[in-house]
Design a protein around this motif. Structure first.
Motif, PDB file in Angstrom:
ATOM      1  N   TYR A  22      40.828 -58.169 -60.155  1.00 44.31           N
ATOM      2  CA  TYR A  22      40.177 -58.229 -59.167  1.00 44.31           C
ATOM      3  C   TYR A  22      39.062 -59.200 -59.299  1.00 44.31           C
ATOM      4  N   PHE A  23      38.832 -59.959 -60.361  1.00 44.51           N
ATOM      5  CA  PHE A  23      37.832 -61.214 -60.428  1.00 44.51           C
ATOM      6  C   PHE A  23      38.615 -62.347 -60.162  1.00 44.51           C
ATOM      7  N   PHE A  28      36.831 -64.328 -53.923  1.00 43.35           N
ATOM      8  CA  PHE A  28      35.758 -64.256 -54.829  1.00 43.35           C
ATOM      9  C   PHE A  28      35.363 -65.704 -55.681  1.00 43.35           C
ATOM     10  N   GLU A  29      36.511 -66.391 -55.222  1.00 40.49           N
ATOM     11  CA  GLU A  29      36.437 -67.951 -55.981  1.00 40.49           C
ATOM     12  C   GLU A  29      35.064 -68.607 -55.976  1.00 40.49           C
ATOM     13  N   LYS A  30      34.298 -68.320 -54.851  1.00 43.87           N
ATOM     14  CA  LYS A  30      32.957 -69.085 -54.656  1.00 43.87           C
ATOM     15  C   LYS A  30      31.788 -68.410 -55.528  1.00 43.87           C
ATOM     16  N   CYS A  31      32.204 -66.987 -55.954  1.00 42.24           N
ATOM     17  CA  CYS A  31      31.070 -66.377 -56.591  1.00 42.24           C
ATOM     18  C   CYS A  31      31.426 -66.261 -58.208  1.00 42.24           C
ATOM     19  N   ILE A  32      32.699 -66.137 -58.453  1.00 40.10           N
ATOM     20  CA  ILE A  32      33.230 -66.271 -59.934  1.00 40.10           C
ATOM     21  C   ILE A  32      33.848 -67.625 -60.261  1.00 40.10           C
ATOM     22  N   PRO A 245      28.427 -59.597 -57.569  1.00 42.95           N
ATOM     23  CA  PRO A 245      27.514 -59.995 -56.757  1.00 42.95           C
ATOM     24  C   PRO A 245      27.625 -61.196 -55.831  1.00 42.95           C
ATOM     25  N   GLY A 246      26.892 -61.468 -54.892  1.00 40.57           N
ATOM     26  CA  GLY A 246      26.796 -62.521 -53.980  1.00 40.57           C
ATOM     27  C   GLY A 246      27.964 -62.988 -53.056  1.00 40.57           C
ATOM     28  N   VAL A 247      28.950 -61.732 -52.709  1.00 36.55           N
ATOM     29  CA  VAL A 247      30.175 -61.722 -52.032  1.00 36.55           C
ATOM     30  C   VAL A 247      29.666 -61.566 -50.696  1.00 36.55           C
TER      31      VAL A 247
END
Length: 310
Positions: A22-23, A28-32, A245-247
């Motif tokens: 999932y990560f 999600f590449e801008k959050c993780i 978070p932050g998505v």
């Protein structure tokens, strides 16, 4: 003497799984950050084993496009997928979109992943799928690299418009690329009202009514007499996965909505249609011949646009 008209056998579609956690998704590449992947709880092994159990219950075989990153950390999972009769294929090594890496790094990833999967399973790897379907007009060089690395087919194009991927001008069904001779097998779309609509799985399968997918795939199998290509991810059968978070709202909806529906819908799909591995659906001897197509590169598209506006 009366005769009974024989009904054609149902068409067999290709079932595919993109094995990533999932990560690691593009949303999600801008959050993780990639360097933070090891700090996130890894759920891909357990989720993939749930998928294996689902397929076993319904006697379905599929193609698993695996990240080298996952295979390296879970070698027993790779062996178990192969031992269960599924096809192993490459999803690259680290889930980098082709537009974000160099040609050299791409080459290293596809060679490394292919060799890793073959060494672990003892079976040849023929197929590849680009992360986030990132083969497009700017990255057609990937076909030359895949052919050079010994791959026989790719399933890296979705012929629709999308903010992360898509090549709407590409053929909807399997074709050989003129520049490399590699077989490209696009994810399934249905043609309605002058445009292509998604009918191949992923987030659309969770977000839209199941009846729309069933109707679309029946149209592809029945009216067009073509096999479909369906895909999903192991994290899509995991409603309890950690929330990132932050998505953005759009990406939260895209990733999390209706996760509880995925597994039941896949079971319903398996009951409604026939499925098998990509290689047996598209590469087996005696199957349909495929056209040779010259895809337009980014430079060709720009040149054509210049002519049209001159």
């Amino acid at each position: 003497m009366s005769t009974v008209a024989l009904q054609p056998a149902p068409i067999t579609n290709a079932m595919t799984v993109d094995v990533e956690d999932y990560f690691q998704v593009a949303a999600f590449e801008k959050c993780i950050r990639r360097e933070d992947w090891p700090s996130w709880p890894v759920r891909v092994e357990d989720n993939t084993r749930r998928v294996l159990e689902l397929f076993q219950r319904h006697d379905v075989h599929a193609t698993f496009f695996m990240l080298g990153w996952v295979a390296e950390r879970f070698p027993s999972l790779v062996r178990d997928i192969s031992a269960a009769g599924h096809e192993l294929a490459s999803h690259g090594f680290g889930h980098e979109r082709l537009t974000n890496i160099s040609r050299t790094k791409f080459r290293e990833g596809i060679v490394r992943t292919k060799q890793l999967l073959q060494d672990l399973s003892g079976t040849a790897v023929a197929g590849y799928r680009a992360p986030s379907y990132s083969i497009g007009p700017a990255t057609l060089w990937a076909y030359d690299e895949l052919r050079e690395a010994g791959y026989r087919y790719s399933s890296s194009i979705v012929p629709i418009r999308h903010d992360l991927y898509g090549m709407p001008a590409a053929p909807r069904f399997a074709f050989f690329t003129e520049r490399s001779g590699l077989l490209e097998i696009p994810v399934t779309t249905v043609r309605l009202w002058g445009r292509n609509w998604p009918c191949g799985g992923g987030g659309y399968f969770r977000l839209l009514p199941y009846a729309m997918f069933r109707r679309g795939l029946r149209r592809v199998n029945g009216q067009e007499q073509r096999p479909g290509v369906f895909y999903f991810h192991p994290w899509e059968v995991d409603p309890q996965q950690p929330r990132v978070p932050g998505v953005t709202l759009k990406n939260r909806v895209r990733h999390y909505l209706n996760l509880t529906r995925t597994a039941p819908r896949i079971e319903r799909l398996i009951r409604d249609f026939r499925f098998d591995r990509m290689d047996r659906v598209f590469l087996a001897p005696g199957h349909a011949t495929y056209p040779v197509v010259a895809l337009q590169s980014e430079e060709s598209c720009a040149h054509q646009a210049g002519i049209q506006h001159a």
